[in-house]
Motif scaffolding. Structure first.
Motif, PDB file in Angstrom:
ATOM      1  N   LEU A 876      39.195  37.250 119.711  1.00 38.74           N
ATOM      2  CA  LEU A 876      39.287  37.179 118.252  1.00 38.74           C
ATOM      3  C   LEU A 876      38.794  38.472 117.620  1.00 38.74           C
ATOM      4  O   LEU A 876      39.411  39.000 116.676  1.00 38.74           O
ATOM      5  CB  LEU A 876      38.470  35.981 117.753  1.00 38.74           C
ATOM      6  N   ALA A 877      37.697  39.029 118.137  1.00 43.38           N
ATOM      7  CA  ALA A 877      37.153  40.271 117.582  1.00 43.38           C
ATOM      8  C   ALA A 877      38.146  41.423 117.747  1.00 43.38           C
ATOM      9  O   ALA A 877      38.307  42.266 116.855  1.00 43.38           O
ATOM     10  CB  ALA A 877      35.826  40.600 118.266  1.00 43.38           C
ATOM     11  N   GLU A 888      45.174  36.698 115.610  1.00 37.13           N
ATOM     12  CA  GLU A 888      43.866  36.245 115.136  1.00 37.13           C
ATOM     13  C   GLU A 888      43.887  34.736 114.907  1.00 37.13           C
ATOM     14  O   GLU A 888      42.944  34.017 115.285  1.00 37.13           O
ATOM     15  CB  GLU A 888      43.516  36.978 113.840  1.00 37.13           C
ATOM     16  N   ALA A 889      44.980  34.240 114.308  1.00 36.76           N
ATOM     17  CA  ALA A 889      45.111  32.797 114.086  1.00 36.76           C
ATOM     18  C   ALA A 889      45.197  32.045 115.403  1.00 36.76           C
ATOM     19  O   ALA A 889      44.603  30.961 115.563  1.00 36.76           O
ATOM     20  CB  ALA A 889      46.348  32.519 113.236  1.00 36.76           C
ATOM     21  N   MET A 892      41.759  31.869 116.799  1.00 37.66           N
ATOM     22  CA  MET A 892      40.954  30.881 116.051  1.00 37.66           C
ATOM     23  C   MET A 892      41.274  29.467 116.517  1.00 37.66           C
ATOM     24  O   MET A 892      40.392  28.622 116.641  1.00 37.66           O
ATOM     25  CB  MET A 892      41.211  31.024 114.544  1.00 37.66           C
ATOM     26  N   ARG A 893      42.578  29.198 116.764  1.00 34.01           N
ATOM     27  CA  ARG A 893      42.947  27.858 117.225  1.00 34.01           C
ATOM     28  C   ARG A 893      42.382  27.587 118.618  1.00 34.01           C
ATOM     29  O   ARG A 893      41.864  26.503 118.898  1.00 34.01           O
ATOM     30  CB  ARG A 893      44.461  27.704 117.245  1.00 34.01           C
ATOM     31  N   SER A 894      42.469  28.588 119.507  1.00 39.14           N
ATOM     32  CA  SER A 894      41.923  28.413 120.857  1.00 39.14           C
ATOM     33  C   SER A 894      40.422  28.152 120.798  1.00 39.14           C
ATOM     34  O   SER A 894      39.897  27.262 121.491  1.00 39.14           O
ATOM     35  CB  SER A 894      42.199  29.662 121.704  1.00 39.14           C
ATOM     36  N   LEU A 895      39.730  28.928 119.967  1.00 39.60           N
ATOM     37  CA  LEU A 895      38.286  28.758 119.825  1.00 39.60           C
ATOM     38  C   LEU A 895      37.960  27.391 119.231  1.00 39.60           C
ATOM     39  O   LEU A 895      37.029  26.702 119.670  1.00 39.60           O
ATOM     40  CB  LEU A 895      37.743  29.878 118.932  1.00 39.60           C
ATOM     41  N   ALA A 896      38.773  26.948 118.243  1.00 35.07           N
ATOM     42  CA  ALA A 896      38.540  25.643 117.614  1.00 35.07           C
ATOM     43  C   ALA A 896      38.741  24.509 118.611  1.00 35.07           C
ATOM     44  O   ALA A 896      37.986  23.514 118.611  1.00 35.07           O
ATOM     45  CB  ALA A 896      39.470  25.479 116.421  1.00 35.07           C
ATOM     46  N   LYS A 897      39.749  24.624 119.487  1.00 35.79           N
ATOM     47  CA  LYS A 897      39.980  23.560 120.474  1.00 35.79           C
ATOM     48  C   LYS A 897      38.826  23.495 121.479  1.00 35.79           C
ATOM     49  O   LYS A 897      38.445  22.414 121.927  1.00 35.79           O
ATOM     50  CB  LYS A 897      41.307  23.791 121.185  1.00 35.79           C
TER      51      LYS A 897
END
Length: 1012
Positions: A876-877, A888-889, A892-897
């Protein structure tokens, strides 16, 4: 800001009229402006609107009118005009903005001058005041008590007219007054002052009997209508004329004593203005601007109307001149300077003619300086309007300018005449569509145009809003009643014959452009021809420099010369800081004709290669500045032509801005190369553009799909026409990538399959390897995992032999993601780590980010959530630093899951909602489907069953559209759990069975995980 009461109630700002609404809001505004800067009570305002019968809701409606006026003023950047007060409202406006205030100020100045004996100045002030009137005062306010105020203003206007006429008589300017006074006396037969002044003017012109007849007619009218005899002033004038009173002949006097003979009548002042075209249409703002500039009493206004041939300069000049002619009572001079002919008129030639007209029977002085001095002397203390038509250059105009205030000058020219000090330049543009349609209606007839408005609009746009072309079209339709409007539009659609169609009688667009072209210096003519041949919608300076094989500064000087000659126009400033230009379509067609007629074909072809090669070089340079991770299919050796270092440096400073600014021109460049059978250039440029058309989230074109499709279709057609098999393969591969990016995977595989065969036949190993990798990616997206590994494995072997670490890393990362889908964790781990090493070797940060994200998915699948979260944050960074919003989106989705699996639901939801907003803003249906499914999973985990069902159902519909079977199966699996939790066991079983069958067919890891 202009607030107008002396005519229709209007407000203008920046040359545009502010919409005020109907009669009642106008009455409200008029009441406030009549008492400007003073509070007007609500009761008085209601009376102004409704007289003595306001409705019960009058106060509320009044507030609504105030609010609507304030909104209109705010939209026109005029806030704060209507100010609220405890008992009402006030109009807070400066005195110079309100025409009534300006009128009264000039009237006061005129009266002071008259009292001081300066009758010439008094007449000028009165005339300026009267020029502010545009019709009956307060028009458009309906029938209210304000009509009494309108009548008062009208009486004041007539009084000022009388004062102005008296001042003209006193100043000895009585030549042009008889016609005006006759009209006024007819309109106002009982106004004795007007009748008296008419008698004096007639007497001074040697028409004593006519003057006495005017008295007798007036006496009869007064007796019949009012029952009174004429007043003392009228009787005194009558007696003086009977006695041939010499005092009446003297300026400043209307009565005196002693006999005298009437003087000889003066020669009438010149009235040389031709009539404007009877179909003159629109240009209201331009006429208002000219009128304002030419009615300044304290200056000698010089207005230059500048524009291309056929834009209507002469028509506008004559219409404006006729409208203000009454403000120049000493006459109007009209001169043809023949600036666009082979023999322009010389200043001395024109001055000689003017002096003979101004001083009949005399001979002009010998030198130009003496003629100019005599001319200025004769115009001193006079109010004459001089119209100079078709000026060539400044030095042709300067000797023809009067030397003192009072006179006005209108100049028309195809050149800007920027060196004419003190002149106001009106850059006359083309007609907008609605005004152009009005002009076309004038010639062809309103009913005929109304019968087919679409075809009429086509004609307007084919004419480019040029009034001459529109008049010709109207005349052709009028003379060919059997033609439909659509037939003419169809004939104009053929660019090869459009200029032939735009001719009728002695009017011809081609001939009008030729006049300006023939006057250009050789290099400017060459530039115009070559730019016309390129056919670009707009072009930067470096394109002209490449076409002329000159430096940027020299090319810019040539282009500025074309602009000053009305043959080119400025568009804006490009990303390199240089001006961009364009040619009007009709000028472009003319220039292309001249290029074919005057330049040999080899020279034309070489020029096109030079310019398009420069674009190709820039695109290849910039492709490194917008890395996409895509594998270019082939290079274009020998075709790129380096451009100036300054252009490249500025473009590299803002690659996205450069691409967006050049988008349409780049597309036209590919189409031009294709039309000229320059297949290598067309293929090379189209392929280079496709390598940078997408950068993850940030499209380098505003409409990448349309741009890519147009360039590839044009280049593909010429490649096939010239049997360029390798070019055809390159473009088919590019179209496959296009359909991949649009999530049309079946179509993508079809094009890629065709390209693969051609690359193999041509023994182009690089093209073959790139196409195999693209086929592997397309199969992966549709869940064809064994097929994907087959293509990727072959691509991997070829890229290994080609020793291209970045391309091999791309293939390894894709292969690792496919192994992960199949649950082969050791193979996935090996391929992904190899990809990461190769990307680092190639120095690709974007590749690092993509691979780190894939590795985070690997660890999440194995339940190693802390490591998955860490790698997602690293990816993401990277993408935030690169400015890649789409990836980036995805991160974010991978991190959110991952956080969902960790039980941190609030953080997970924030990330998913942010990701969903981004992918929707970027029209990424794949990302939207993934994110909706992730939100469904989160809803299910939190027990929000109906929200989960909604999100998953929406995701399922997208997967069906995308024909992505494996992702559809995963969504069905999640939906099965929701159905089960809601108690719908049948729906749950059906959904799970369908998902399991898809997992089995695609050999996905879920088949084993679910016990298959």
């Amino acid at each position: 800001m202009e607030l107008r009461l002396l005519g229709p109630v209007e407000v203008w700002s920046g040359g545009r009229q502010v919409p005020l609404g109907g009669a009642k809001p106008r009455a409200l505004l008029a009441a406030l402006l009549l008492d400007a800067r003073r509070v007007v009570t609500v009761e008085r305002l209601m009376t102004a609107i409704w007289q003595d019968d306001p409705p019960p809701t009058a106060r509320g409606v009044l507030q609504t009118y105030v609010a609507s006026l304030r909104r209109a003023f705010a939209a026109a950047d005029l806030p704060g005009i209507i100010v609220s007060h405890r008992v009402g409202y006030a109009a807070d406006v400066p005195p110079e903005a309100l025409d009534k205030d300006v009128f009264e100020r000039f009237v006061d100045q005129g009266r002071q001058a008259a009292r001081g004996g300066d009758h010439g100045e008094a007449a000028t002030c009165f005339r300026t005041a009267l020029a502010l009137w545009r019709g009956p005062a307060l028009a458009g306010i309906g029938d209210t008590f304000l009509r009494a105020e309108a009548a008062r203003l009208e009486e004041l206007r007539l009084t000022v007219v009388e004062a102005r006429i008296a001042a003209d008589l006193a100043a000895g300017r009585d030549e042009g007054l008889i016609d005006e006074l006759t009209r006024l006396v007819t309109a106002h037969p009982v106004r004795e002052r007007l009748r008296r002044d008419l008698m004096v003017a007639l007497y001074r012109a040697g028409r004593q009997s006519d003057a006495l007849a005017v008295y007798l007619q007036g006496r009869q009218v007064l007796i019949e209508e009012l029952g009174i005899e004429p007043g003392p002033e009228l009787r005194q004038a009558h007696a003086s004329i009977l006695q041939s009173d010499a005092a009446l002949l003297d300026a400043g006097s209307a009565r005196g004593a002693g006999p005298a003979q009437p003087r000889q009548a003066k020669a009438p002042p010149p009235r040389q203005l031709p009539s404007p075209p009877p179909d003159f249409t629109a240009r209201e703002a331009e006429i208002a601007e000219l009128r304002d500039r030419l009615t300044r009493p304290d200056a000698m206004p010089v207005c230059v109307i500048f524009g291309p041939g056929g834009v209507g300069k002469s028509a506008l000049a004559l219409r404006a001149a006729h409208e203000i002619a009454h403000l120049y009572p000493d006459g109007q001079l009209y001169v043809e300077l023949r600036g666009t002919t082979e023999a322009p008129a010389t200043p001395q030639e024109i001055l000689g003619r003017l002096l003979r007209e101004l001083e009949p029977g005399t001979s002009p002085p010998g030198t130009l300086e003496e003629c100019a001095a005599r001319y200025r002397t004769l115009l001193a203390d006079r109010r004459k309007l001089v119209v100079l038509e078709d000026a060539a250059i400044e030095r042709q105009v300067r000797p023809l300018l009067p030397g003192a205030p009072g006179c006005g000058v209108i100049v028309t020219s195809r050149n800007r005449l920027a060196g004419l000090a003190g002149a106001d330049v009106l850059d006359l543009g083309l007609l907008p569509d609605h005004d152009a349609l009005r002009l076309l209606e004038q010639g062809a007839g309103r009913d005929r145009i109304a019968a087919d408005p679409d075809a009429a609009l086509r004609i307007v746009r084919q004419c480019g809003g040029l009034p001459l072309a529109l008049r010709i079209c109207g005349a052709r339709l009028a003379s060919r009643r059997q033609w439909t409007v659509a037939r003419l539009a169809d004939r104009l659609a053929d660019e090869q014959r459009r200029l032939d169609e735009l001719a009728v009688g002695d009017q011809e667009v081609r001939a009008g452009i030729a006049l300006s072209y023939d006057l250009l210096p050789p290099q400017a003519r060459t530039a115009l021809r070559r730019l016309g041949l390129l056919g670009l919608p707009y072009f930067p300076v470096w394109v002209a420099a490449a076409a002329l094989e000159t430096g940027l500064d020299e090319a810019e000087e040539v282009l500025d010369h074309l602009v000053d000659s009305s043959l080119a126009s400025v568009v804006d400033t490009d990303a390199t800081g240089r001006t961009r230009y364009r040619l009007h379509d009709l000028i472009r067609l003319f220039a292309r004709e001249r290029a074919h007629a005057e330049e040999p074909e080899p020279d034309r072809t070489a020029m096109v290669r030079q310019v398009l090669g420069g674009w190709l070089w820039l695109v290849e340079q910039l492709s490194s500045a917008v890395p996409t991770g895509a594998i270019p299919m082939r290079a274009s050796p020998g075709l790129a032509m380096p451009v100036q270092e300054e252009v490249a440096r500025m473009a590299l400073a803002d690659p996205h801005g450069w691409f967006r600014g050049e988008e349409e021109a780049l597309i036209v460049a590919v189409e031009l190369a294709a039309a000229l059978d320059l297949d290598d250039i067309a293929v090379g440029l189209a392929a280079a553009l496709s390598s940078v058309a997408f950068e993850g989230s940030q499209y380098v074109f505003d409409n990448p799909f349309a741009a890519w499709h147009r360039t590839h279709e044009a280049a593909l057609a010429v490649a096939r026409r010239t049997d360029n098999a390798l070019g055809e393969a390159t473009l088919l591969a590019g179209l496959g990538h296009l359909y991949y990016e649009r999530d049309h995977y079946a179509e993508s595989r079809e094009y890629l399959g065709q390209a693969l065969s051609l690359f193999r036949s041509a023994q182009d190993v690089r093209g073959e390897a790139g196409t195999l990798a693209a086929l592997g990616a397309a199969c992966r997206e549709q869940g064809y995992l064994p097929e994907s590994l087959h293509f990727l494995g072959r691509a991997s072997r070829l890229w290994t032999d080609l020793a291209d670490p970045a391309a091999l890393a791309h293939v390894k990362r894709l292969a690792g993601s496919v192994h992960l889908e199949r649950g082969d964790y050791p193979a996935a781990w090996g391929e992904l780590n190899t990809a990461l090493s190769l990307y680092q070797e190639a120095g690709s940060r974007r590749g690092d980010g993509l691979t780190l994200r894939s590795l985070s998915l690997y660890h999440r699948a194995r339940g190693e959530l802390a490591r998955a979260e860490e790698l997602s944050e690293q990816a993401l960074a990277i993408f935030r630093d690169l400015g890649d919003r789409l990836m980036e989106a995805y991160c974010m989705r991978s991190l959110a899951k991952t956080r969902l699996r960790l039980g941190r639901f609030d953080a997970a939801r924030r990330g998913m909602e942010d990701a969903l907003a981004t992918v929707r803003a970027l029209n990424d249906r794949w990302g939207e489907a993934c994110t909706l499914r992730a939100l469904g999973e989160l809803d299910l985990a939190e027990g929000r069953l109906y929200q989960a069902k909604s999100h998953l159902t929406e995701s399922l519909a997208l997967w069906e559209t995308l024909r992505a079977a494996l992702f559809r199966a995963r969504t069905l699996r999640d939906l099965s759990q929701v159905h089960k939790a809601l108690g719908d066991d049948d729906a749950a079983e059906t959904a799970l069975a369908e998902a399991m069958e898809i997992f089995r067919l695609h050999e996905a890891r879920e088949y084993q995980e679910l016990g298959g």
